[in-house]
Motif scaffolding. Sequence first.
Motif, PDB file in Angstrom:
ATOM      1  N   VAL A  82       0.818  -1.230   0.000  1.00  0.00           N
ATOM      2  CA  VAL A  82       0.000   0.000   0.000  1.00  0.00           C
ATOM      3  C   VAL A  82       0.841   1.264   0.000  1.00  0.00           C
ATOM      4  O   VAL A  82       0.326   2.354  -0.260  1.00  0.00           O
ATOM      5  CB  VAL A  82      -0.992   0.030   1.180  1.00  0.00           C
ATOM      6  N   GLY A  83       2.141   1.140   0.317  1.00  0.00           N
ATOM      7  CA  GLY A  83       2.988   2.323   0.376  1.00  0.00           C
ATOM      8  C   GLY A  83       2.772   3.117   1.648  1.00  0.00           C
ATOM      9  O   GLY A  83       2.074   2.682   2.564  1.00  0.00           O
ATOM     10  N   PRO A  84       3.339   4.320   1.707  1.00  0.00           N
ATOM     11  CA  PRO A  84       3.312   5.099   2.954  1.00  0.00           C
ATOM     12  C   PRO A  84       2.018   5.864   3.191  1.00  0.00           C
ATOM     13  O   PRO A  84       1.787   6.350   4.291  1.00  0.00           O
ATOM     14  CB  PRO A  84       4.471   6.079   2.755  1.00  0.00           C
ATOM     15  N   GLU A  85       1.159   5.963   2.169  1.00  0.00           N
ATOM     16  CA  GLU A  85       0.013   6.854   2.307  1.00  0.00           C
ATOM     17  C   GLU A  85      -1.194   6.228   2.998  1.00  0.00           C
ATOM     18  O   GLU A  85      -2.116   6.929   3.410  1.00  0.00           O
ATOM     19  CB  GLU A  85      -0.420   7.402   0.941  1.00  0.00           C
ATOM     20  N   MET A  86      -1.236   4.916   3.122  1.00  0.00           N
ATOM     21  CA  MET A  86      -2.346   4.254   3.802  1.00  0.00           C
ATOM     22  C   MET A  86      -1.931   3.789   5.191  1.00  0.00           C
ATOM     23  O   MET A  86      -0.758   3.523   5.448  1.00  0.00           O
ATOM     24  CB  MET A  86      -2.820   3.027   3.012  1.00  0.00           C
ATOM     25  N   GLY A  87      -2.927   3.660   6.074  1.00  0.00           N
ATOM     26  CA  GLY A  87      -2.678   3.064   7.372  1.00  0.00           C
ATOM     27  C   GLY A  87      -2.652   1.547   7.271  1.00  0.00           C
ATOM     28  O   GLY A  87      -3.282   0.956   6.385  1.00  0.00           O
ATOM     29  N   VAL A  88      -1.918   0.914   8.168  1.00  0.00           N
ATOM     30  CA  VAL A  88      -1.898  -0.547   8.272  1.00  0.00           C
ATOM     31  C   VAL A  88      -2.176  -0.902   9.732  1.00  0.00           C
ATOM     32  O   VAL A  88      -1.444  -0.472  10.630  1.00  0.00           O
ATOM     33  CB  VAL A  88      -0.545  -1.144   7.824  1.00  0.00           C
ATOM     34  N   LYS A  89      -3.247  -1.649   9.951  1.00  0.00           N
ATOM     35  CA  LYS A  89      -3.634  -2.023  11.312  1.00  0.00           C
ATOM     36  C   LYS A  89      -3.329  -3.493  11.559  1.00  0.00           C
ATOM     37  O   LYS A  89      -3.734  -4.365  10.798  1.00  0.00           O
ATOM     38  CB  LYS A  89      -5.116  -1.758  11.541  1.00  0.00           C
ATOM     39  N   ALA A  90      -2.614  -3.757  12.639  1.00  0.00           N
ATOM     40  CA  ALA A  90      -2.320  -5.116  13.082  1.00  0.00           C
ATOM     41  C   ALA A  90      -3.345  -5.519  14.137  1.00  0.00           C
ATOM     42  O   ALA A  90      -3.542  -4.810  15.116  1.00  0.00           O
ATOM     43  CB  ALA A  90      -0.913  -5.189  13.667  1.00  0.00           C
ATOM     44  N   SER A  91      -3.987  -6.641  13.919  1.00  0.00           N
ATOM     45  CA  SER A  91      -4.991  -7.115  14.864  1.00  0.00           C
ATOM     46  C   SER A  91      -5.054  -8.625  14.809  1.00  0.00           C
ATOM     47  O   SER A  91      -4.935  -9.215  13.739  1.00  0.00           O
ATOM     48  CB  SER A  91      -6.362  -6.513  14.514  1.00  0.00           C
ATOM     49  N   GLY A  92      -5.230  -9.238  15.981  1.00  0.00           N
ATOM     50  CA  GLY A  92      -5.331 -10.681  16.057  1.00  0.00           C
ATOM     51  C   GLY A  92      -4.202 -11.298  16.851  1.00  0.00           C
ATOM     52  O   GLY A  92      -3.072 -11.349  16.384  1.00  0.00           O
TER      53      GLY A  92
END
Length: 227
Positions: free
Chosen positions: A181-191
Amino acid sequence: MASLTPDTNLASYFDHTLLKPDSTAADINRLCEEAMQYRFAAVCVNPCWVPLAAERLQGSGVGVATVVGFPLGASSTLTKMNEARDAVAAGAAEIDMVLNIGTLKSGLIIEAEKDIAAVAEAVSGRALLKVIIETGLLTDKEKVIACELSKSAGADYVKTCTGFSAGKATPEDIALMRRTVGPEMGVKASGGIRDLAAVRALIAAGATRIGASASVAIVTGGSGQGY
């Protein structure tokens, strides 16, 4: 002995999460109190609890997130859109929707993207959209496709897991999602996130948000099961 002093900088990454089916109003009130005390980014609750959480957190700076198409992702697109609109009207500022996993795995890429885009349009300008791709059910190639679709469909974040299916958040998956996704999107870690070492590894790999029920234990330097 674990420190009981909260890491307030770390706390800002967390969606303090309670999605169990038997959660009570008292549980949600306590979740909100903890979120305000430790300055978490948001609480993440089931849709029925959004009005209560929004009322409790009003003016606090802590956001309200909820889930759509949860936990299977197999609801119709119209149902997901209506869920999202209803949640925003009730006070949700963030929507965590589940990807239509079966559609993606069937190779129906356009249909999978349209599902995300419809929800993105439904909440546009009113709430952030996170797409749960359920990494434990996907190959690496499918994870890349799911992230690409989420980005092109107008989502704000991609997210690893619901916590109700196979798999858990791993640094390897976060790194793959971040590269895609590159730097412009958020990435959420869950689980399955239970301790400080895991959180730091996920952030180092590219996570910008952490979904956990053990948030309090983690930010105070310990570990635990949470809710």
